[in-house]
Structures are given as C-alpha cells and as structure tokens.
Design a protein around this motif. Structure first.
Motif, PDB file in Angstrom:
ATOM      1  N   THR A 141       0.827  -1.202   0.000  1.00 18.27           N
ATOM      2  CA  THR A 141       0.000   0.000   0.000  1.00 18.27           C
ATOM      3  C   THR A 141       0.862   1.252   0.000  1.00 18.27           C
ATOM      4  O   THR A 141       0.597   2.180  -0.732  1.00 18.27           O
ATOM      5  CB  THR A 141      -0.942   0.037   1.218  1.00 18.27           C
TER       6      THR A 141
ATOM      7  N   ILE B 242       0.840   4.148  -2.867  1.00 20.03           N
ATOM      8  CA  ILE B 242       0.631   5.562  -2.566  1.00 20.03           C
ATOM      9  C   ILE B 242       1.862   6.364  -2.958  1.00 20.03           C
ATOM     10  O   ILE B 242       1.750   7.445  -3.532  1.00 20.03           O
ATOM     11  CB  ILE B 242       0.271   5.756  -1.081  1.00 20.03           C
TER      12      ILE B 242
ATOM     13  N   LEU C  41      -5.043  -2.412   1.368  1.00 21.61           N
ATOM     14  CA  LEU C  41      -5.692  -1.237   1.966  1.00 21.61           C
ATOM     15  C   LEU C  41      -6.795  -1.728   2.900  1.00 21.61           C
ATOM     16  O   LEU C  41      -7.483  -2.701   2.594  1.00 21.61           O
ATOM     17  CB  LEU C  41      -6.336  -0.365   0.885  1.00 21.61           C
ATOM     18  N   THR C  42      -6.956  -1.064   4.017  1.00 19.86           N
ATOM     19  CA  THR C  42      -8.074  -1.419   4.889  1.00 19.86           C
ATOM     20  C   THR C  42      -9.368  -1.065   4.161  1.00 19.86           C
ATOM     21  O   THR C  42      -9.360  -0.317   3.175  1.00 19.86           O
ATOM     22  CB  THR C  42      -8.012  -0.642   6.220  1.00 19.86           C
TER      23      THR C  42
ATOM     24  N   GLN D  47      -9.745   2.677   4.089  1.00 16.59           N
ATOM     25  CA  GLN D  47      -8.827   3.312   3.133  1.00 16.59           C
ATOM     26  C   GLN D  47      -9.287   3.065   1.696  1.00 16.59           C
ATOM     27  O   GLN D  47      -9.240   3.964   0.860  1.00 16.59           O
ATOM     28  CB  GLN D  47      -7.407   2.785   3.333  1.00 16.59           C
ATOM     29  N   GLN D  48      -9.741   1.851   1.420  1.00 14.67           N
ATOM     30  CA  GLN D  48     -10.230   1.514   0.084  1.00 14.67           C
ATOM     31  C   GLN D  48     -11.445   2.366  -0.271  1.00 14.67           C
ATOM     32  O   GLN D  48     -11.563   2.857  -1.387  1.00 14.67           O
ATOM     33  CB  GLN D  48     -10.581   0.025   0.011  1.00 14.67           C
TER      34      GLN D  48
ATOM     35  N   ILE E 255     -12.196   5.362   0.850  1.00 17.24           N
ATOM     36  CA  ILE E 255     -11.736   6.732   0.593  1.00 17.24           C
ATOM     37  C   ILE E 255     -11.094   6.833  -0.785  1.00 17.24           C
ATOM     38  O   ILE E 255     -11.412   7.731  -1.564  1.00 17.24           O
ATOM     39  CB  ILE E 255     -10.743   7.186   1.686  1.00 17.24           C
ATOM     40  N   PHE E 256     -10.185   5.907  -1.077  1.00 17.73           N
ATOM     41  CA  PHE E 256      -9.507   5.949  -2.371  1.00 17.73           C
ATOM     42  C   PHE E 256     -10.510   5.813  -3.514  1.00 17.73           C
ATOM     43  O   PHE E 256     -10.447   6.554  -4.496  1.00 17.73           O
ATOM     44  CB  PHE E 256      -8.427   4.863  -2.458  1.00 17.73           C
TER      45      PHE E 256
ATOM     46  N   VAL F 113      -7.365  12.658  -0.286  1.00 20.83           N
ATOM     47  CA  VAL F 113      -7.017  11.238  -0.244  1.00 20.83           C
ATOM     48  C   VAL F 113      -5.856  10.997   0.717  1.00 20.83           C
ATOM     49  O   VAL F 113      -5.932  10.156   1.619  1.00 20.83           O
ATOM     50  CB  VAL F 113      -6.656  10.693  -1.646  1.00 20.83           C
TER      51      VAL F 113
ATOM     52  N   VAL G  46      -6.110   8.743   4.028  1.00 23.11           N
ATOM     53  CA  VAL G  46      -5.524   7.401   3.943  1.00 23.11           C
ATOM     54  C   VAL G  46      -4.282   7.277   4.823  1.00 23.11           C
ATOM     55  O   VAL G  46      -4.011   6.228   5.387  1.00 23.11           O
ATOM     56  CB  VAL G  46      -5.206   7.038   2.471  1.00 23.11           C
ATOM     57  N   LYS G  47      -3.528   8.349   4.948  1.00 28.58           N
ATOM     58  CA  LYS G  47      -2.350   8.418   5.832  1.00 28.58           C
ATOM     59  C   LYS G  47      -1.312   7.342   5.527  1.00 28.58           C
ATOM     60  O   LYS G  47      -0.843   6.649   6.426  1.00 28.58           O
ATOM     61  CB  LYS G  47      -2.776   8.340   7.294  1.00 28.58           C
ATOM     62  N   LEU G  48      -0.937   7.226   4.252  1.00 25.29           N
ATOM     63  CA  LEU G  48       0.063   6.229   3.872  1.00 25.29           C
ATOM     64  C   LEU G  48       1.267   6.830   3.155  1.00 25.29           C
ATOM     65  O   LEU G  48       2.103   6.086   2.645  1.00 25.29           O
ATOM     66  CB  LEU G  48      -0.573   5.147   2.986  1.00 25.29           C
TER      67      LEU G  48
END
Length: 169
Positions: A26, A30, A71-72, A75-76, A78-79, A116, A120-122
């Motif tokens: 992930t 990103i 992705l959790t 997160q998925q 949001i993306f 995003v 997502v914070k990645l």
C-alpha cells in the motif's frame, strides 16, 4: 564445511532480499501516486506543457492500476471515492500541452489528492499543502519552499504553506 558456508551465505542473501522488499504494498502504491503527482507539479512549475502532458499520462497509469488488496476497508472506500475524480483531471491534463488548461485541472487534482492523502495516511515522505492566493488554489509539494505551479517563473515564490502531511510510521 564449504557447503555449510555456501548455505549460510545463501540464506543471508535470501533474508536480505526479503527484508529489502518488506515495505507494505500500500505504501508503495501511494508513493507511486505521489511521485507521479509531484513530477506533474514540477513540470507545471517549469511551465512545460509537453512534460506535464507526459507526467499526467504516468499519473493516469498509476491511478488506473488495480486497487491494492492490503488497503483497509476504510482506506479503500476513501480511495475509491476520489479515484474517478483524480483520473478525470489527470486525463484532461494528459490530453493537452496547453499549460493554462493543464493548470485549471491541476487545481482540482490537487484538492482531491490532498483529501485522499490526508485520510488514507500512507505517504512515506512529508508533504506540504501550499496555497496560491492569486489563483485561490492549493497544491502539494515535497518541499516547504514555495515553487508555484500555477504561475511558474512569473510568480515562482508566490504562496504559503497551509498544512503538512507527516508520514505515519
């Protein structure tokens, strides 16, 4: 004894190879998106419509890749919410070499990219959300030094840092 040394050496090499690739997929995904976005931003800073067109095509390619299974669910979600918007603006930028038109879509692209990444914070590197008061638009940068993609050399240092996206480790 020689066989034992060879086997030990092979195991150490295998361990190092696995360890060097241990970064989660992930973050890599990103990071690829961020890198393509920053390349596009830098082309616009240089007012290079042809480079921006090429870099936008690269961004379209990265954004079009299959969703990352690691992705959790949150997160998925949001993306997925922003993926079509990001692709829309990236495609428009990739279809022209007219810098003014590219910059119009870059404003929307940047706003959605920030949302995003903030959620997502990645991101694995610190990013700075910067603001151009003349354009009334934001962009993301790898540096806190202002290099305005909306006006290029005409107003290169016009803007200010509004937020910082710090990598979560």
């Amino acid at each position: 004894m020689k066989t034992l040394k060879t086997l030990s050496f092979t195991l150490i090499l295998a361990f190092l190879a696995v360890a060097s690739n241990a970064k989660p997929a992930t973050a890599n995904t990103i990071d690829k998106i961020v890198a393509a976005y920053l390349d596009l931003k830098n082309a616009l800073v240089n007012s290079d419509g042809n480079a921006a067109k090429t870099k936008a095509k690269d961004l379209v390619t990265v954004l079009s890749a299959p969703a990352d299974a690691s992705l959790t669910a949150a997160q998925q979600k949001i993306f997925s919410k922003y993926q079509d918007k990001l692709l829309f603006d990236s495609r428009h930028i990739s279809e022209t070499n007219t810098v003014e038109h590219q910059r119009e879509h870059f404003a929307s692209l940047s706003a959605n990219m920030y949302e995003v990444l903030k959620a997502v914070k990645l991101n694995s590197a610190t990013l700075y959300q910067q603001y151009c008061p003349m354009k009334k638009a934001y962009w993301l940068s790898e540096s806190n030094q202002i290099k305005n993609p909306y006006f290029g050399s005409k107003m290169l240092t016009c803007g200010e840092v509004k937020a910082t996206l710090v990598p979560i480790k």
